[in-house]
Each structure stands twice: as C-alpha cells, then as structure tokens.
Design a protein around this motif. Sequence first.
Motif, PDB file in Angstrom:
ATOM      1  N   GLU A  63       0.794  -1.228   0.000  1.00 37.53           N
ATOM      2  CA  GLU A  63       0.000   0.000   0.000  1.00 37.53           C
ATOM      3  C   GLU A  63       0.826   1.278   0.000  1.00 37.53           C
ATOM      4  O   GLU A  63       0.634   2.156  -0.849  1.00 37.53           O
ATOM      5  CB  GLU A  63      -0.950  -0.022   1.209  1.00 37.53           C
ATOM      6  CG  GLU A  63      -2.021   1.045   1.163  1.00 37.53           C
ATOM      7  CD  GLU A  63      -3.094   0.816   2.204  1.00 37.53           C
ATOM      8  OE1 GLU A  63      -3.663   1.816   2.697  1.00 37.53           O
ATOM      9  OE2 GLU A  63      -3.380  -0.350   2.529  1.00 37.53           O
ATOM     10  N   THR A 110      -7.077   3.550  -4.246  1.00 39.71           N
ATOM     11  CA  THR A 110      -8.011   2.433  -4.160  1.00 39.71           C
ATOM     12  C   THR A 110      -7.220   1.150  -4.304  1.00 39.71           C
ATOM     13  O   THR A 110      -6.357   1.046  -5.176  1.00 39.71           O
ATOM     14  CB  THR A 110      -9.058   2.485  -5.294  1.00 39.71           C
ATOM     15  OG1 THR A 110      -9.626   3.779  -5.351  1.00 39.71           O
ATOM     16  CG2 THR A 110     -10.147   1.455  -5.066  1.00 39.71           C
ATOM     17  N   ARG A 111      -7.503   0.166  -3.466  1.00 47.56           N
ATOM     18  CA  ARG A 111      -6.798  -1.119  -3.545  1.00 47.56           C
ATOM     19  C   ARG A 111      -7.800  -2.183  -3.969  1.00 47.56           C
ATOM     20  O   ARG A 111      -8.800  -2.418  -3.294  1.00 47.56           O
ATOM     21  CB  ARG A 111      -6.158  -1.466  -2.203  1.00 47.56           C
ATOM     22  CG  ARG A 111      -5.147  -2.612  -2.281  1.00 47.56           C
ATOM     23  CD  ARG A 111      -4.327  -2.659  -1.010  1.00 47.56           C
ATOM     24  NE  ARG A 111      -3.393  -3.762  -0.969  1.00 47.56           N
ATOM     25  CZ  ARG A 111      -2.189  -3.749  -1.528  1.00 47.56           C
ATOM     26  NH1 ARG A 111      -1.796  -2.682  -2.180  1.00 47.56           N
ATOM     27  NH2 ARG A 111      -1.393  -4.793  -1.441  1.00 47.56           N
ATOM     28  N   GLY A 112      -7.544  -2.832  -5.109  1.00 47.13           N
ATOM     29  CA  GLY A 112      -8.467  -3.819  -5.640  1.00 47.13           C
ATOM     30  C   GLY A 112      -8.239  -5.197  -5.066  1.00 47.13           C
ATOM     31  O   GLY A 112      -7.303  -5.451  -4.306  1.00 47.13           O
ATOM     32  N   ALA A 113      -9.125  -6.128  -5.469  1.00 53.86           N
ATOM     33  CA  ALA A 113      -9.037  -7.500  -4.982  1.00 53.86           C
ATOM     34  C   ALA A 113      -7.749  -8.184  -5.433  1.00 53.86           C
ATOM     35  O   ALA A 113      -7.273  -9.119  -4.790  1.00 53.86           O
ATOM     36  CB  ALA A 113     -10.249  -8.293  -5.461  1.00 53.86           C
ATOM     37  N   ASP A 114      -7.170  -7.707  -6.540  1.00 52.14           N
ATOM     38  CA  ASP A 114      -5.922  -8.295  -7.035  1.00 52.14           C
ATOM     39  C   ASP A 114      -4.691  -7.773  -6.311  1.00 52.14           C
ATOM     40  O   ASP A 114      -3.564  -8.152  -6.597  1.00 52.14           O
ATOM     41  CB  ASP A 114      -5.765  -8.040  -8.538  1.00 52.14           C
ATOM     42  CG  ASP A 114      -5.806  -6.553  -8.893  1.00 52.14           C
ATOM     43  OD1 ASP A 114      -5.865  -5.705  -7.963  1.00 52.14           O
ATOM     44  OD2 ASP A 114      -5.778  -6.237 -10.093  1.00 52.14           O
ATOM     45  N   GLY A 115      -4.904  -6.853  -5.343  1.00 50.20           N
ATOM     46  CA  GLY A 115      -3.791  -6.305  -4.578  1.00 50.20           C
ATOM     47  C   GLY A 115      -3.157  -5.084  -5.191  1.00 50.20           C
ATOM     48  O   GLY A 115      -2.289  -4.458  -4.578  1.00 50.20           O
ATOM     49  N   SER A 117      -2.979  -1.176  -6.519  1.00 50.13           N
ATOM     50  CA  SER A 117      -3.526   0.102  -6.086  1.00 50.13           C
ATOM     51  C   SER A 117      -3.689   1.032  -7.283  1.00 50.13           C
ATOM     52  O   SER A 117      -2.823   1.082  -8.155  1.00 50.13           O
ATOM     53  CB  SER A 117      -2.613   0.776  -5.058  1.00 50.13           C
ATOM     54  OG  SER A 117      -2.668   0.100  -3.816  1.00 50.13           O
ATOM     55  N   SER A 184     -19.276   0.215  -3.616  1.00 51.06           N
ATOM     56  CA  SER A 184     -18.003   0.174  -4.333  1.00 51.06           C
ATOM     57  C   SER A 184     -16.920  -0.293  -3.368  1.00 51.06           C
ATOM     58  O   SER A 184     -17.175  -0.508  -2.174  1.00 51.06           O
ATOM     59  CB  SER A 184     -17.636   1.569  -4.859  1.00 51.06           C
ATOM     60  OG  SER A 184     -17.223   2.415  -3.789  1.00 51.06           O
ATOM     61  N   ASP A 185     -15.699  -0.440  -3.880  1.00 46.04           N
ATOM     62  CA  ASP A 185     -14.546  -0.647  -3.003  1.00 46.04           C
ATOM     63  C   ASP A 185     -14.306   0.634  -2.213  1.00 46.04           C
ATOM     64  O   ASP A 185     -14.652   1.735  -2.651  1.00 46.04           O
ATOM     65  CB  ASP A 185     -13.294  -0.972  -3.819  1.00 46.04           C
ATOM     66  CG  ASP A 185     -13.387  -2.330  -4.514  1.00 46.04           C
ATOM     67  OD1 ASP A 185     -14.084  -3.217  -3.977  1.00 46.04           O
ATOM     68  OD2 ASP A 185     -12.775  -2.486  -5.589  1.00 46.04           O
TER      69      ASP A 185
END
Length: 212
Positions: A63, A110-115, A117, A184-185
């Motif tokens: 992150e 924003t940090r997605g499910a795939d890791g 950012s 949303s995320d």
Amino acid sequence: MLSKITDTAGQVAEGLGALVGVRTGTEEPMFVREALIGSGSAQIEIRRYGPRIAAQTTVAAEEEAARNAGFRRLANYIFGGNRRQTKIAMTAPVAQQSEKIAMTAPVTQTRGADGNSVIRFFMPSKWSMELLPQPDDERVELVEVPGETYAVLRFSGDRSPATVAAKTEELLDALRGSDFHPASDTMAWFYDPPWTLPFRRRNEVVVAVSTD
C-alpha cells in the motif's frame, strides 16, 4: 528577475503553509452534503459529487510503496511529462507557462481484490478531456470519473496502512443499520503532502453508497 523572486517567495510561503496543513491555491471538488451519521470524531458525512476528470495509474506493490510510486508517476505528468510539456502545479506554481494548471485535492488511493492500487490526481474543473495534455508515460491515463454519492470519514495524523484499515472498518461499521449501503470498493483520500505535520493532516476514507 522580480517575477522570479516573487514566484520563489510565494512557493516558500506555500510550502511552509503545507507543513502546517494550510492548503493554498489547491482546488477541491465541489460537493453537496446530504446527511450526517453519528457524531464527534466518528461522524460520517454523506456527500454528493459531480463528474470529474482524473489522471490515474495502477501500481502492483504494498500500500505505502504503491502510493509513493503512483505519486511519482502522476507528479511527473503534472510537472511536464506530457505531450505539450505543460507544467501543472500542485500547491504552488512551478513555472510561468502560457498554460498553467493547478491540481486539485485530494489524491486518492483504491486497492483492488488483485492487490493492485489505483492512484488518482483529480484535474481542475475548468479542463476537459479534449484540452488536457496526454501523458508521456503509458502507465498514466486520463479518465472520466462519474458523479457519485460517498460516505466519508475524516481523520488526521497517521495514514499508515494499519490506520487506513482501522478507519475503513470504522466507516463500514457506522453504515451498518443506516439508510446507506456500500456500493463500491473503499478508497483513501489524502489532502496534504507527506511533510505536513501529522496532527494537521487531512485524510479521509470513503466508499460510494446507495440507498437501494
């Protein structure tokens, strides 16, 4: 010469302002406050934003490392790494140009499910997709961000991944049982540079919400 001295003095003054959390010359996106949830430091704002344009980049890293790498890429774009070599100031003018664009706050992550950012710098409201210069770096793209309603929790001080995660959980807890549901995320928004004194920093965790 006088112009250069004046510009330098202005940059020093604004740099000192940033140290204590005074944001001068930085446009912030307009919003309408629609509701408040809770009270005190845990109060959640429900804000409605209109559509905006952002420069964004995706970084595959932890992150904080992703935030730093993304910031550098986007900073390169606004400091002249674009097709017209237009220099875009963040909190103070960096050059006298025929085209001078002030970046807006906040910087978003924003940090997605795939890791991965996604880091975004929002562009000033007066600019359109047609008029903004195209980035030189293919990892940077200009995107249109649709208008949305967000739940927002504001905090100051530390903005480490652990703190952002704790504040995010606090935000989501506050929404449970309310009329607003995450849509949303979650994201983190940062209004101040890293050298701002921690107690003067403005940070926010946000999530788009619906009332369905």
